[in-house]
Design a protein around this motif. Structure first.
Motif, PDB file in Angstrom:
ATOM      1  N   GLY A  30       0.799  -1.208   0.000  1.00 54.17           N
ATOM      2  CA  GLY A  30       0.000   0.000   0.000  1.00 54.17           C
ATOM      3  C   GLY A  30       0.838   1.266   0.000  1.00 54.17           C
ATOM      4  N   ILE A  31       0.230   2.328  -0.497  1.00 52.38           N
ATOM      5  CA  ILE A  31       0.848   3.653  -0.486  1.00 52.38           C
ATOM      6  C   ILE A  31       0.300   4.363   0.752  1.00 52.38           C
ATOM      7  N   PRO A  32       1.157   4.805   1.678  1.00 51.66           N
ATOM      8  CA  PRO A  32       0.660   5.460   2.901  1.00 51.66           C
ATOM      9  C   PRO A  32      -0.110   6.744   2.600  1.00 51.66           C
ATOM     10  N   VAL A  33      -1.302   6.859   3.203  1.00 53.27           N
ATOM     11  CA  VAL A  33      -2.134   8.055   3.115  1.00 53.27           C
ATOM     12  C   VAL A  33      -2.703   8.313   4.513  1.00 53.27           C
ATOM     13  N   PRO A  34      -3.234   9.511   4.760  1.00 53.23           N
ATOM     14  CA  PRO A  34      -3.842   9.750   6.076  1.00 53.23           C
ATOM     15  C   PRO A  34      -4.947   8.731   6.364  1.00 53.23           C
ATOM     16  N   GLY A  35      -4.872   8.111   7.504  1.00 51.75           N
ATOM     17  CA  GLY A  35      -5.887   7.128   7.888  1.00 51.75           C
ATOM     18  C   GLY A  35      -5.615   5.726   7.404  1.00 51.75           C
ATOM     19  N   GLY A  36      -4.481   5.458   6.791  1.00 52.71           N
ATOM     20  CA  GLY A  36      -4.201   4.098   6.335  1.00 52.71           C
ATOM     21  C   GLY A  36      -3.331   4.047   5.097  1.00 52.71           C
ATOM     22  N   HIS A  37      -3.732   3.199   4.165  1.00 48.19           N
ATOM     23  CA  HIS A  37      -2.973   2.993   2.935  1.00 48.19           C
ATOM     24  C   HIS A  37      -3.906   2.988   1.729  1.00 48.19           C
ATOM     25  N   LEU A  38      -3.351   3.283   0.571  1.00 47.78           N
ATOM     26  CA  LEU A  38      -4.057   3.214  -0.702  1.00 47.78           C
ATOM     27  C   LEU A  38      -3.542   1.986  -1.434  1.00 47.78           C
ATOM     28  N   TYR A  39      -4.457   1.096  -1.806  1.00 50.90           N
ATOM     29  CA  TYR A  39      -4.067  -0.150  -2.465  1.00 50.90           C
ATOM     30  C   TYR A  39      -4.506  -0.133  -3.922  1.00 50.90           C
ATOM     31  N   ILE A  40      -3.732  -0.789  -4.774  1.00 51.55           N
ATOM     32  CA  ILE A  40      -4.068  -0.805  -6.205  1.00 51.55           C
ATOM     33  C   ILE A  40      -4.601  -2.159  -6.669  1.00 51.55           C
ATOM     34  N   ASN A  41      -4.979  -3.023  -5.716  1.00 52.06           N
ATOM     35  CA  ASN A  41      -5.525  -4.315  -6.113  1.00 52.06           C
ATOM     36  C   ASN A  41      -6.884  -4.185  -6.795  1.00 52.06           C
ATOM     37  N   ASP A  42      -7.515  -3.026  -6.695  1.00 49.91           N
ATOM     38  CA  ASP A  42      -8.794  -2.821  -7.381  1.00 49.91           C
ATOM     39  C   ASP A  42      -8.641  -2.929  -8.898  1.00 49.91           C
TER      40      ASP A  42
END
Length: 172
Positions: A30-42
């Motif tokens: 995941g790419i760190p973002v506020p509140g967690g991570h952004l995932y590209i598995n979508d």
């Protein structure tokens, strides 16, 4: 000649397992973002939903994301199973309801409906798992971004690379 059992072939099962493995791998990075991570598995979930029938898409989307969470961050794994499973199933059900080739507009509509399912499912799931709706609000813009990355990535790979032609050749 390849023996079919319940409509499945070894080749189709192998490709489904490959997509599930890609989903697991991308749901663990995941790419760190506020509140967690952004995932590209979508991207993989959307692409699999365009290619596979609804039942297969559900397993690839839901179980692939579930296992990725299970091995790397287990708290939201049940949310991933349900949300990504329903997302993939819905997209696939919409684009495969006719036996003919889907139009680009039909694919975009299906992908956007899947994106809404993902954003709503994760927002509700996150509020439940972490016991606070505020956490879901913090992550909402990034959930929307993740969903749009999946829609755009899945669409581009399906319509603007050779995968659709290859798929039709090997799985008529």
């Amino acid at each position: 000649m390849v023996q079919k059992r319940n409509g499945f072939t070894a080749k189709r099962l192998t490709i489904a397992a490959l997509f599930m493995a890609m989903n697991m791998a991308l749901s663990s990075v995941g790419i760190p973002v506020p509140g967690g991570h952004l995932y590209i598995n979508d991207i993989i979930i959307c692409l699999a939903a365009l290619l596979f029938i609804p039942k297969e898409a559900f397993f690839i989307g839901g179980i692939g994301a579930f296992l990725g969470d299970f091995f790397f961050y287990p708290a939201p794994m049940s949310v991933s199973l349900v949300t990504h499973g329903i997302q993939a199933w819905a997209i696939s059900a919409i684009v495969h309801r006719n036996s003919g080739d889907m139009s680009k507009g039909e694919a975009v509509t299906a992908l956007l409906i899947g994106a809404v399912i993902m954003v709503v499912g994760y927002s509700l799931g996150r509020a439940y798992v972490y016991s606070t709706p505020m956490y879901a609000w913090i992550k909402l813009p990034f959930e929307i971004l993740q969903a749009l990355i999946g829609v755009i990535g899945g669409y581009v790979i399906y319509f603007h690379t050779g995968i659709r032609k290859l798929w039709k050749h090997y799985f008529p």
